[in-house]
Design a protein around this motif. Sequence first.
Motif, short mmCIF file in Angstrom:
data_model
loop_
_atom_site.label_atom_id
_atom_site.label_comp_id
_atom_site.label_asym_id
_atom_site.label_seq_id
_atom_site.Cartn_x
_atom_site.Cartn_y
_atom_site.Cartn_z
N GLU A 168 -45.45 -23.91 -24.77
CA GLU A 168 -46.12 -25.20 -24.62
C GLU A 168 -47.43 -25.15 -25.39
OE1 GLU A 168 -47.50 -28.02 -20.93
OE2 GLU A 168 -47.24 -25.90 -20.61
N PRO A 169 -47.76 -26.19 -26.15
CA PRO A 169 -49.06 -26.21 -26.85
C PRO A 169 -50.21 -26.15 -25.84
CG PRO A 169 -47.63 -27.93 -27.68
CD PRO A 169 -46.94 -27.35 -26.48
N LEU A 170 -51.28 -25.51 -26.24
CA LEU A 170 -52.42 -25.28 -25.35
C LEU A 170 -53.04 -26.59 -24.86
CD1 LEU A 170 -54.23 -23.23 -24.02
CD2 LEU A 170 -55.65 -23.24 -26.06
N HIS A 171 -53.12 -27.60 -25.71
CA HIS A 171 -53.74 -28.86 -25.28
C HIS A 171 -52.91 -29.55 -24.21
CE1 HIS A 171 -51.04 -31.61 -27.49
NE2 HIS A 171 -50.98 -30.63 -28.38
N GLU A 172 -51.58 -29.43 -24.25
CA GLU A 172 -50.74 -30.02 -23.20
C GLU A 172 -50.94 -29.29 -21.88
OE1 GLU A 172 -46.67 -30.25 -24.36
OE2 GLU A 172 -47.11 -31.43 -26.15
N TRP A 173 -51.02 -27.96 -21.96
CA TRP A 173 -51.25 -27.17 -20.75
C TRP A 173 -52.60 -27.53 -20.13
CZ3 TRP A 173 -55.20 -23.73 -19.79
CH2 TRP A 173 -55.10 -23.02 -18.61
N ALA A 174 -53.63 -27.66 -20.97
CA ALA A 174 -54.97 -27.98 -20.48
C ALA A 174 -55.00 -29.36 -19.81
CB ALA A 174 -55.98 -27.92 -21.61
N GLU A 175 -54.26 -30.33 -20.35
CA GLU A 175 -54.19 -31.65 -19.73
C GLU A 175 -53.53 -31.58 -18.36
OE1 GLU A 175 -52.15 -34.17 -22.45
OE2 GLU A 175 -53.77 -34.12 -23.93
N GLU B 36 -55.94 -29.96 -15.84
CA GLU B 36 -57.02 -30.86 -15.40
C GLU B 36 -56.51 -31.88 -14.38
OE1 GLU B 36 -60.34 -30.87 -15.76
OE2 GLU B 36 -59.98 -28.91 -16.66
#
Length: 110
Positions: free
Chosen positions: A4-11, A14
């Motif tokens: 999974e791309p890091l920005h999707e995981w971070a979203e 949050e």
Amino acid sequence: MDDEPLHEWAERRELRRPARGERRAAPLCDRPERGAHRGPDTPRGIQEWDGHQWTPAGVAEDQSAAAAVTGRDANARAERVPLPTFGKLPLAPEPWRPAQPFYRPGTSRQ
């Protein structure tokens, strides 16, 4: 492997994190990881999220008093929980079938 791309995981992370000022109740006993339905007459500690950790904010007499204090925040937490998407479940495997036909002893083969 599908990473999974890091920005999707971070979203997603949050969305799961509590909002600043959100409150929760924790039983004040020797086993704080117990559920709310266990020992409803025991006192509860009210904790508040300061953006980084849960900090003590007060004490409630029992579970019903704690629910009155944290009820609004509990509903907000429940709405943030993502439900699974059932279209992404893997397909069921084919049932096992022997490669050769099985014949029960004593029966005739045709």
